[in-house]
Write a protein that holds these residues in place. Structure first.
Motif, PDB file in Angstrom:
ATOM      1  N   GLY A 164       0.843  -1.126   0.202  1.00 32.11           N
ATOM      2  CA  GLY A 164       0.102  -0.027  -0.055  1.00 32.11           C
ATOM      3  C   GLY A 164       0.817   1.273  -0.128  1.00 32.11           C
ATOM      4  O   GLY A 164       0.320   2.585  -0.182  1.00 32.11           O
ATOM      5  N   SER A 165       2.296   1.045  -0.061  1.00 35.40           N
ATOM      6  CA  SER A 165       3.042   2.298   0.237  1.00 35.40           C
ATOM      7  C   SER A 165       3.837   1.982  -1.127  1.00 35.40           C
ATOM      8  O   SER A 165       4.312   1.049  -1.722  1.00 35.40           O
ATOM      9  N   VAL A 166       4.432   3.324  -1.478  1.00 33.19           N
ATOM     10  CA  VAL A 166       5.310   3.291  -2.520  1.00 33.19           C
ATOM     11  C   VAL A 166       6.476   4.098  -2.255  1.00 33.19           C
ATOM     12  O   VAL A 166       6.322   5.281  -1.967  1.00 33.19           O
ATOM     13  N   ALA A 167       7.742   3.782  -2.744  1.00 35.78           N
ATOM     14  CA  ALA A 167       9.061   4.455  -2.370  1.00 35.78           C
ATOM     15  C   ALA A 167       9.445   5.239  -3.549  1.00 35.78           C
ATOM     16  O   ALA A 167       9.617   4.611  -4.705  1.00 35.78           O
ATOM     17  N   ILE A 168       9.543   6.642  -3.419  1.00 39.28           N
ATOM     18  CA  ILE A 168       9.948   7.201  -4.701  1.00 39.28           C
ATOM     19  C   ILE A 168      11.030   8.205  -4.282  1.00 39.28           C
ATOM     20  O   ILE A 168      11.440   8.459  -3.181  1.00 39.28           O
ATOM     21  N   ARG A 169      11.855   8.706  -5.338  1.00 43.03           N
ATOM     22  CA  ARG A 169      13.159   9.526  -5.040  1.00 43.03           C
ATOM     23  C   ARG A 169      13.294  10.496  -6.446  1.00 43.03           C
ATOM     24  O   ARG A 169      13.317   9.740  -7.426  1.00 43.03           O
ATOM     25  N   ASP A 170      13.415  11.611  -6.450  1.00 44.92           N
ATOM     26  CA  ASP A 170      14.083  12.324  -7.444  1.00 44.92           C
ATOM     27  C   ASP A 170      15.621  12.047  -7.444  1.00 44.92           C
ATOM     28  O   ASP A 170      16.249  11.681  -6.788  1.00 44.92           O
ATOM     29  N   TYR A 293      18.035   7.293 -12.909  1.00 47.14           N
ATOM     30  CA  TYR A 293      17.692   8.873 -12.769  1.00 47.14           C
ATOM     31  C   TYR A 293      16.245   9.307 -12.759  1.00 47.14           C
ATOM     32  O   TYR A 293      15.691   9.087 -14.037  1.00 47.14           O
ATOM     33  N   ASN A 294      15.522   9.494 -12.000  1.00 40.60           N
ATOM     34  CA  ASN A 294      14.248   9.840 -11.915  1.00 40.60           C
ATOM     35  C   ASN A 294      14.344  11.365 -12.191  1.00 40.60           C
ATOM     36  O   ASN A 294      14.723  12.245 -11.175  1.00 40.60           O
ATOM     37  N   ASP A 315       9.072   9.268   0.798  1.00 37.58           N
ATOM     38  CA  ASP A 315      10.285   9.572   0.012  1.00 37.58           C
ATOM     39  C   ASP A 315      11.383   9.007   0.578  1.00 37.58           C
ATOM     40  O   ASP A 315      11.689   8.776   2.049  1.00 37.58           O
ATOM     41  N   LYS A 316      12.170   8.470  -0.450  1.00 33.51           N
ATOM     42  CA  LYS A 316      13.521   7.721  -0.085  1.00 33.51           C
ATOM     43  C   LYS A 316      14.596   8.643  -0.238  1.00 33.51           C
ATOM     44  O   LYS A 316      14.982   9.270  -0.889  1.00 33.51           O
ATOM     45  N   THR A 317      15.277   8.759   1.084  1.00 36.08           N
ATOM     46  CA  THR A 317      16.320   9.764   1.291  1.00 36.08           C
ATOM     47  C   THR A 317      17.545   9.405   0.533  1.00 36.08           C
ATOM     48  O   THR A 317      18.395  10.159   0.058  1.00 36.08           O
ATOM     49  N   SER A 335      12.263   9.771 -17.478  1.00 36.10           N
ATOM     50  CA  SER A 335      11.756   8.765 -16.864  1.00 36.10           C
ATOM     51  C   SER A 335      11.456   8.834 -15.429  1.00 36.10           C
ATOM     52  O   SER A 335      12.198   9.650 -14.860  1.00 36.10           O
ATOM     53  N   TYR A 336      10.908   7.821 -14.919  1.00 36.59           N
ATOM     54  CA  TYR A 336      10.483   7.821 -13.478  1.00 36.59           C
ATOM     55  C   TYR A 336      10.143   6.490 -13.029  1.00 36.59           C
ATOM     56  O   TYR A 336       9.433   5.882 -13.737  1.00 36.59           O
TER      57      TYR A 336
END
Length: 382
Positions: A164-170, A293-294, A315-317, A335-336
């Motif tokens: 139910g959670s999603v890890a993202i990072r720029d 690379y996001n 947010d993944k640090t 891309s992401y």
């Protein structure tokens, strides 16, 4: 069939019939048959994998990618859909990635038939993510030259993130992966006359020591890097001076400058061996995958889509330190890539990627399709 039945059926079929990188022939046939039944056009730029396309009402072309290959792992899950191919298993969740994209294709075809598909969509069923760099192979084969792709999106299941959670990072979210190999050649002699030889055993000790010091003395201690020594050996017999030596390992960084530093130091180490031990030494690098690379310009699209799909954004640090060949798609367009949580302690879905017990709830694949849908329908507005 309803969507839960759909994802269960297709994911479990794919899970039972895994195929290794660049050998996904039956998997490709299975996806092609599915697309044929829907009436969706596709191309086969490589021997395995395929690219499907649906035109929409808008002028944007958006791509979504799934990887289709499996790993050389013997499955230990006690389930009725365990792998039927001994020593081959979908231990990285690619069966789930593929199924989620198939469900999204089905939805898009329905919208297309109704004249409601908002943008042009490219569906990438990519071979050889684990080994072989399938993404790069597709790009080099000019597989996308007829598609003016504006953005590419992809996901990976992650058993260490709660369902139910999603890890993202720029910016960087996975590391580069580069293999290295040292080859040492000296001169053998009998142990009774050891001074007449040029020992690769002594030289290899030096190489091991110096490679082990690269992280300590040459890289920023605040950054995460791995210089791993995976296998090494030297010598031929118990009573002879070793005339050959070998070391292989992998380098994981998420900063291209750090990778350059590691490679430079390894070349210096190889040069020093001749001077110190009169042993020939060469080091070769097998270039792997660059960091994924996001693009920050896609962050709002991704975050809004995840929240609209009722998924929690984390947010993944720091980046993950494994490689991922989705990284090559940034050559095509911004891309992401995100990591969709599948951890379910009650069911025991807690083991890591590339393990013999990886498993997850198929329901999460519907949520992935929901996320893709939100990206597609809100792309112009965010």
């Amino acid at each position: 069939m309803n969507e839960q039945e759909f994802v269960t059926k297709h994911r479990r079929y794919l899970h039972q019939h895994p195929e290794l990188s660049l050998h996904e022939f039956e998997t490709t046939k299975y996806i092609a048959s599915f697309l044929d039944e829907l009436g969706v056009t596709y191309e086969r730029p490589l021997e395995t994998g395929l690219i499907a396309y649906l035109p929409g009402k808008g002028d944007k072309t958006i791509a979504f990618r799934a990887d289709i290959d499996a790993l050389p792992i013997f499955e230990e899950n006690d389930v009725d859909y365990r792998s039927l191919n001994d020593n081959v298993m979908h231990a990285c969740g690619h069966d789930g990635h593929t199924t989620a994209l198939m469900l999204f294709v089905r939805r898009c075809k329905e919208w297309s038939d109704q004249g409601q598909l908002p943008q042009n969509v490219v569906f990438i069923f990519q071979p050889a993510e684990e080994t072989g760099g399938g993404a790069n192979r597709l790009i080099k084969a000019n597989a996308f030259e007829n598609y003016p792709i504006e953005a590419v999106f992809g996901i990976h299941v992650m058993p260490f993130v709660e369902e139910g959670s999603v890890a993202i990072r720029d910016e960087e979210i996975t590391a580069s992966a580069t293999e290295y190999r040292f080859y040492l050649n000296g001169l053998s002699s009998h142990v009774a006359d050891k001074e007449q030889g040029h020992s690769c055993g002594e030289a290899l000790q030096h190489v091991l020591s110096q490679v082990g010091n690269i992280q300590q003395y040459h890289l920023n201690g605040l950054k995460r890097n791995i210089v791993h020594m995976g296998r090494f050996e030297a010598g031929e017999a118990i009573n002879t001076v070793p005339s050959n030596g070998y070391l292989e390992g992998t380098i994981r960084t998420y900063d291209e400058n750090d990778l350059a530093i590691v490679k430079e130091q390894m070349l210096k180490i190889a040069d020093s061996v001749k001077t110190l031990f009169n042993v020939e030494c060469e080091v070769d690098f097998a270039e792997g995958y660059p960091p994924t690379y996001n693009s920050p310009k896609l962050r709002n699209n991704v975050e809004h889509a995840l929240k609209n799909a009722e998924l929690k954004v984390i947010d993944k640090t720091t980046p993950y330190l494994f490689g991922e060949d989705f990284s090559f798609y940034s050559q095509l367009a911004p891309s992401y890539f995100v990591f969709v949580g599948t951890k379910d302690e009650a069911k025991g879905y807690v083991t890591g990627l590339h393990t013999a017990h990886l498993n997850f709830n198929e329901y999460m694949l519907i949520k992935v399709a929901d996320y893709y849908q939100q990206i597609l329908f809100n792309y112009d507005e965010v």
